[in-house]
Scaffold this motif. Structure first.
Motif, PDB file in Angstrom:
ATOM      1  N   LEU A  41       0.843  -1.198   0.000  1.00 22.29           N
ATOM      2  CA  LEU A  41       0.000   0.000   0.000  1.00 22.29           C
ATOM      3  C   LEU A  41       0.877   1.246   0.000  1.00 22.29           C
ATOM      4  CD1 LEU A  41      -2.728   1.468   0.313  1.00 22.29           C
ATOM      5  CD2 LEU A  41      -2.441   1.241   2.776  1.00 22.29           C
ATOM      6  N   ILE A  42       0.681   2.095  -0.999  1.00 19.19           N
ATOM      7  CA  ILE A  42       1.404   3.357  -1.093  1.00 19.19           C
ATOM      8  C   ILE A  42       0.376   4.473  -1.166  1.00 19.19           C
ATOM      9  CG2 ILE A  42       2.984   4.748  -2.480  1.00 19.19           C
ATOM     10  CD1 ILE A  42       4.232   2.084  -3.408  1.00 19.19           C
ATOM     11  N   VAL A  43       0.391   5.342  -0.150  1.00 19.00           N
ATOM     12  CA  VAL A  43      -0.551   6.459  -0.088  1.00 19.00           C
ATOM     13  C   VAL A  43       0.146   7.716  -0.582  1.00 19.00           C
ATOM     14  CG1 VAL A  43      -1.979   7.896   1.426  1.00 19.00           C
ATOM     15  CG2 VAL A  43      -1.819   5.426   1.825  1.00 19.00           C
ATOM     16  N   ASN A  44      -0.464   8.380  -1.557  1.00 19.87           N
ATOM     17  CA  ASN A  44       0.034   9.638  -2.111  1.00 19.87           C
ATOM     18  C   ASN A  44      -1.108  10.634  -2.148  1.00 19.87           C
ATOM     19  OD1 ASN A  44       2.794   8.980  -2.857  1.00 19.87           O
ATOM     20  ND2 ASN A  44       1.877   7.596  -4.349  1.00 19.87           N
ATOM     21  N   CYS A  45      -0.773  11.898  -2.351  1.00 20.60           N
ATOM     22  CA  CYS A  45      -1.793  12.937  -2.502  1.00 20.60           C
ATOM     23  C   CYS A  45      -1.706  13.533  -3.893  1.00 20.60           C
ATOM     24  CB  CYS A  45      -1.612  14.033  -1.453  1.00 20.60           C
ATOM     25  SG  CYS A  45      -2.059  13.505   0.189  1.00 20.60           S
TER      26      CYS A  45
END
Length: 190
Positions: A41-45
């Protein structure tokens, strides 16, 4: 001789208990769970809608929900999330949020995203990228120099959207952020 036999018996019992502890018991029932690989899981904005400094996602809240019942199953801070999570086979939603969405607050952008995924029996499910977007309404008030010259120090603009309300005084430099009120957002300024 009794001490030797007794010692032998204790050693045998210890080895037997350790080996039984490490084996899985086969109950004869088929497996019903799969594994979610949270390390993928990679969270970016997504900053395409406005110019902002980069957002630290380590404090984002990650939640897993059952897709059918919308029941929350697990929740972690992104930086404290385990690498794997075991769940029953089925359809799920993973949500990433920058915190709590408030009706109105100063300098409080709220980023959020969700992604559907399926867990299969005895398989590992990789999540991948989740791209959060600004999910509240940003409001700033600017005055022309001509209007500023005519305004007294007690002048303000009251802005409301849905259940949120903020008073922008004449010299307010901060942005106000409001929870979106559905698809028919109506912003009022007085």
């Amino acid at each position: 001789m009794k001490k030797i036999l007794y010692s032998f018996f204790i050693i045998f019992l210890s080895v037997a208990m350790i080996s039984c502890h490490n084996e899985k018991l086969d109950t004869g029932e088929p497996a019903t769970t799969g594994t979610i690989d949270l390390s993928t899981l990679i969270v970016n904005c997504d900053y395409s809608t406005e110019v902002l400094r980069s957002v630290d996602v380590s404090d984002f809240i990650i939640s897993i929900y059952d897709n059918k019942t919308q029941t929350p199953l697990a929740q972690w801070k992104y930086s404290d999330m385990p690498e794997v999570y075991t769940a029953e086979a089925g359809s799920y939603i993973i949500k990433a949020e920058s915190g709590e969405l408030k009706n109105a607050d100063w300098d409080a952008p709220y980023y959020a995203a969700q992604k559907d995924f399926v867990v299969e029996v005895n398989k590992i499910t990789a999540i991948g990228d989740v791209v959060c977007k600004l999910s509240n309404v940003k409001v700033t008030i600017e005055y022309s120099q001509e209007l500023l010259a005519l305004m007294g120090d007690d002048c303000k603009v009251n802005v409301s959207l849905g259940k949120g309300m903020l008073d922008f005084v004449k010299s307010e430099p901060r942005a106000g952020y409001f929870a979106a009120d559905g698809e028919n957002n109506r912003l009022y300024a007085y």
